[in-house]
Scaffold this motif. Structure first.
Motif, PDB file in Angstrom:
ATOM      1  N   SER A  10       0.859  -1.168   0.000  1.00  0.00           N
ATOM      2  CA  SER A  10       0.000   0.000   0.000  1.00  0.00           C
ATOM      3  C   SER A  10       0.905   1.230   0.000  1.00  0.00           C
ATOM      4  CB  SER A  10      -0.881  -0.038   1.252  1.00  0.00           C
ATOM      5  OG  SER A  10      -1.777   1.034   1.248  1.00  0.00           O
ATOM      6  N   SER A  11       0.314   2.391  -0.050  1.00  0.00           N
ATOM      7  CA  SER A  11       1.123   3.602   0.071  1.00  0.00           C
ATOM      8  C   SER A  11       0.357   4.650   0.854  1.00  0.00           C
ATOM      9  CB  SER A  11       1.501   4.148  -1.299  1.00  0.00           C
ATOM     10  OG  SER A  11       0.356   4.572  -1.989  1.00  0.00           O
ATOM     11  N   ALA A  12       1.086   5.344   1.698  1.00  0.00           N
ATOM     12  CA  ALA A  12       0.519   6.421   2.507  1.00  0.00           C
ATOM     13  C   ALA A  12       1.509   7.587   2.432  1.00  0.00           C
ATOM     14  CB  ALA A  12       0.317   5.970   3.947  1.00  0.00           C
ATOM     15  N   GLN A  13       1.347   8.398   1.443  1.00  0.00           N
ATOM     16  CA  GLN A  13       2.238   9.516   1.147  1.00  0.00           C
ATOM     17  C   GLN A  13       3.676   9.020   1.008  1.00  0.00           C
ATOM     18  OE1 GLN A  13       1.313  12.662   3.872  1.00  0.00           O
ATOM     19  NE2 GLN A  13      -0.704  12.933   3.009  1.00  0.00           N
ATOM     20  N   LYS A  14       4.557   9.323   1.945  1.00  0.00           N
ATOM     21  CA  LYS A  14       5.958   8.916   1.807  1.00  0.00           C
ATOM     22  C   LYS A  14       6.233   7.535   2.390  1.00  0.00           C
ATOM     23  CE  LYS A  14       7.742  13.600   1.914  1.00  0.00           C
ATOM     24  NZ  LYS A  14       8.654  14.529   2.578  1.00  0.00           N
ATOM     25  N   LEU A  15       5.232   6.879   2.926  1.00  0.00           N
ATOM     26  CA  LEU A  15       5.401   5.578   3.565  1.00  0.00           C
ATOM     27  C   LEU A  15       4.832   4.471   2.692  1.00  0.00           C
ATOM     28  CD1 LEU A  15       4.273   6.674   7.123  1.00  0.00           C
ATOM     29  CD2 LEU A  15       6.600   6.449   6.285  1.00  0.00           C
ATOM     30  N   MET A  16       5.344   3.271   2.855  1.00  0.00           N
ATOM     31  CA  MET A  16       4.838   2.131   2.098  1.00  0.00           C
ATOM     32  C   MET A  16       4.659   0.934   3.026  1.00  0.00           C
ATOM     33  SD  MET A  16       6.279   0.477  -1.358  1.00  0.00           S
ATOM     34  CE  MET A  16       6.547  -1.265  -1.238  1.00  0.00           C
ATOM     35  N   PRO A  17       3.469   0.777   3.606  1.00  0.00           N
ATOM     36  CA  PRO A  17       3.223  -0.394   4.445  1.00  0.00           C
ATOM     37  C   PRO A  17       3.208  -1.670   3.600  1.00  0.00           C
ATOM     38  CG  PRO A  17       1.426   1.204   4.645  1.00  0.00           C
ATOM     39  CD  PRO A  17       2.341   1.677   3.578  1.00  0.00           C
ATOM     40  N   ASN A  46      -2.853   1.512   6.699  1.00  0.00           N
ATOM     41  CA  ASN A  46      -2.751   2.611   5.742  1.00  0.00           C
ATOM     42  C   ASN A  46      -3.631   3.791   6.173  1.00  0.00           C
ATOM     43  OD1 ASN A  46      -1.689   3.685   3.302  1.00  0.00           O
ATOM     44  ND2 ASN A  46      -3.671   3.321   2.337  1.00  0.00           N
ATOM     45  N   LEU A  49      -1.975   5.617   9.037  1.00  0.00           N
ATOM     46  CA  LEU A  49      -0.833   6.402   8.588  1.00  0.00           C
ATOM     47  C   LEU A  49      -1.288   7.677   7.878  1.00  0.00           C
ATOM     48  CD1 LEU A  49       1.484   3.558   7.284  1.00  0.00           C
ATOM     49  CD2 LEU A  49       1.834   4.951   9.308  1.00  0.00           C
ATOM     50  N   SER A  53      -0.685  11.876   9.179  1.00  0.00           N
ATOM     51  CA  SER A  53       0.233  12.759   8.441  1.00  0.00           C
ATOM     52  C   SER A  53      -0.292  14.161   8.346  1.00  0.00           C
ATOM     53  CB  SER A  53       0.480  12.280   7.025  1.00  0.00           C
ATOM     54  OG  SER A  53       0.083  11.017   6.720  1.00  0.00           O
TER      55      SER A  53
END
Length: 53
Positions: A10-17, A46, A49, A53
């Motif tokens: 998945s993606s949450a802005q600058k993070l990737m769970p 996700n 997160l 943010s």
């Protein structure tokens, strides 16, 4: 025989769970059900997160 893990990204802005799931008893079937169980967990992480943010 060891079962192979399933993965969900998945993606949450600058993070990737990344979610990884594997049957604890080692059986190597019903991967679709394992993915269905893993998806809500990755979606919840996700959402948390994104909210933080």
């Amino acid at each position: 025989m060891t079962s192979r893990p399933v993965q969900r990204f998945s993606s949450a802005q600058k993070l990737m769970p990344v979610g990884l799931g594997q049957w604890s008893d080692g059986h190597s079937s019903d991967y679709q059900h394992l993915e269905e169980v893993l998806s809500p967990l990755v979606d919840a992480v996700n959402a948390r997160l994104m909210a933080g943010s």
